[in-house]
Design an enzyme around this catalytic site. Structure first.
Site, mmCIF file in Angstrom:
data_model
loop_
_atom_site.group_PDB
_atom_site.id
_atom_site.type_symbol
_atom_site.label_atom_id
_atom_site.label_comp_id
_atom_site.label_asym_id
_atom_site.label_seq_id
_atom_site.Cartn_x
_atom_site.Cartn_y
_atom_site.Cartn_z
ATOM 1 N N TYR A 8 33.784 16.036 35.849
ATOM 2 C CA TYR A 8 32.662 15.839 34.925
ATOM 3 C C TYR A 8 31.390 15.718 35.751
ATOM 4 O O TYR A 8 31.163 14.718 36.414
ATOM 5 C CB TYR A 8 32.917 14.584 34.088
ATOM 6 C CG TYR A 8 31.854 14.220 33.075
ATOM 7 C CD1 TYR A 8 30.854 15.111 32.686
ATOM 8 C CD2 TYR A 8 31.858 12.956 32.478
ATOM 9 C CE1 TYR A 8 29.900 14.759 31.750
ATOM 10 C CE2 TYR A 8 30.914 12.593 31.528
ATOM 11 C CZ TYR A 8 29.940 13.495 31.172
ATOM 12 O OH TYR A 8 29.002 13.136 30.237
ATOM 13 N N LYS A 58 33.826 19.690 33.058
ATOM 14 C CA LYS A 58 32.785 19.546 32.046
ATOM 15 C C LYS A 58 31.468 19.636 32.792
ATOM 16 O O LYS A 58 31.104 18.731 33.546
ATOM 17 C CB LYS A 58 32.922 18.203 31.312
ATOM 18 C CG LYS A 58 31.816 17.956 30.298
ATOM 19 C CD LYS A 58 31.933 16.581 29.663
ATOM 20 C CE LYS A 58 30.777 16.327 28.698
ATOM 21 N NZ LYS A 58 30.816 14.962 28.117
#
Length: 294
Positions: free
Chosen positions: A136, A164
């Site tokens: 992330y 992400k």
């Protein structure tokens, strides 16, 4: 190959009026999201107010949502930390619970160099070798950008399967796609950039807006992958005001306000976050009405 799906909702954490985690509403909301386009749920991520949850609360949420969803969607645990030791322990426990994967944010505040970031994520991956992990990258919150070259090194580890990407930089996303295997999944971390990211090799979105428009996001992604770019573009344009409105102030303040307007008892936010002011609430009410979401 791990498949987390195309639309993953970064789920809010509901609270009672007394400020305790409302596990009952979390259970209901999770079921609703899965029925309306969410193929996966991130529990205790940024949108879930993870900085103000205890680990005990987080693991109870993981179990609650896992039981509520009953295999109908992937459950991804937010187990990231700026302490490698803590992230390992949390990821091991999430794996033991039989969850489907973990979301690991770039270590924040201590700003490790790229080699430190690589070793941090590698240590976690090696501690849970059978557990799928999603990186992330959100430099606006962490103060450090996970560079494409570092991501490429991490993608060589068998259980680091996705990222992400919330840097807001499509050039960076393009470079990640260029440097990683095709099976390494790139997810948009910004609803407004989902369609552009698909064009440079992304597979879907870890979304906030999907609390409200999960089915429409599925339609947009399906249209794009089917070559119906004009249809996807129309949906994107229709939803863009919502995407922007949900970040008019710090996430998850607007999405919690929007859910409350829809009748969801998600409660207030834990300090230092505060609830939406009257002007923001009225703006959201007007927008939701215009989109037939109220």
């Amino acid at each position: 190959m791990t498949n987390f799906g195309r639309v993953i909702t970064a789920m809010v954490t509901p609270f009672t009026p007394e400020g305790e985690v409302n596990y009952s509403v979390a259970e209901q909301l999770a079921g609703h999201l899965v029925e309306h386009g969410s193929e996966g749920l991130v529990i205790c991520g940024t949108t879930g107010e993870s900085p103000t949850l205890s680990w005990d609360e987080e693991f109870q949420l993981f179990r609650t949502v896992q039981q509520a969803v009953a295999g109908k969607a992937k459950i991804i645990a937010g187990t990231g930390s700026n302490s490698t030791h803590e992230a390992i322990a949390a990821s091991q426990k999430a794996a033991q619970l039989g969850l489907d994967g973990a979301l690991l944010v770039v270590p924040y505040y201590n700003k490790p160099p790229q080699e430190g970031l690589y070793q941090h994520f590698r240590a976690i991956a090696q501690a849970v070798p059978e557990f799928p992990l999603m990186l992330y990258n959100i430099p606006g919150r962490t103060g450090q950008n996970l560079l494409p070259e570092t991501i490429a090194r991490l993608a060589e580890l068998p259980n680091i399967v996705a990222i992400k990407e919330a840097s807001g930089n499509l050039d960076q996303a393009s470079q990640i796609r260029q440097l990683t295997p095709t099976e390494f999944a790139i997810y948009s971390g910004d609803d407004s950039l989902t369609l552009p990211l698909l064009a440079v090799g992304g597979v879907g979105v870890v979304s906030v807006a999907s609390h409200l428009v999960g089915d429409q996001l599925q339609q947009m992604i399906r249209a794009f992958t089917a070559g119906q770019v004009d249809v996807a573009q129309t949906i994107h344009t229709q939803l863009l005001p919502l995407f922007k409105a949900l970040f008019v102030t710090t996430n998850p303040i607007p999405i919690k306000a929007a859910l409350q307007l829809q009748g969801w008892a998600v409660g207030n936010l834990r300090l230092p976050l505060v609830s939406a002011d009257a002007a923001t609430q009225e703006m959201l009410r007007s927008l939701l009405q215009s989109l037939n979401l109220l």
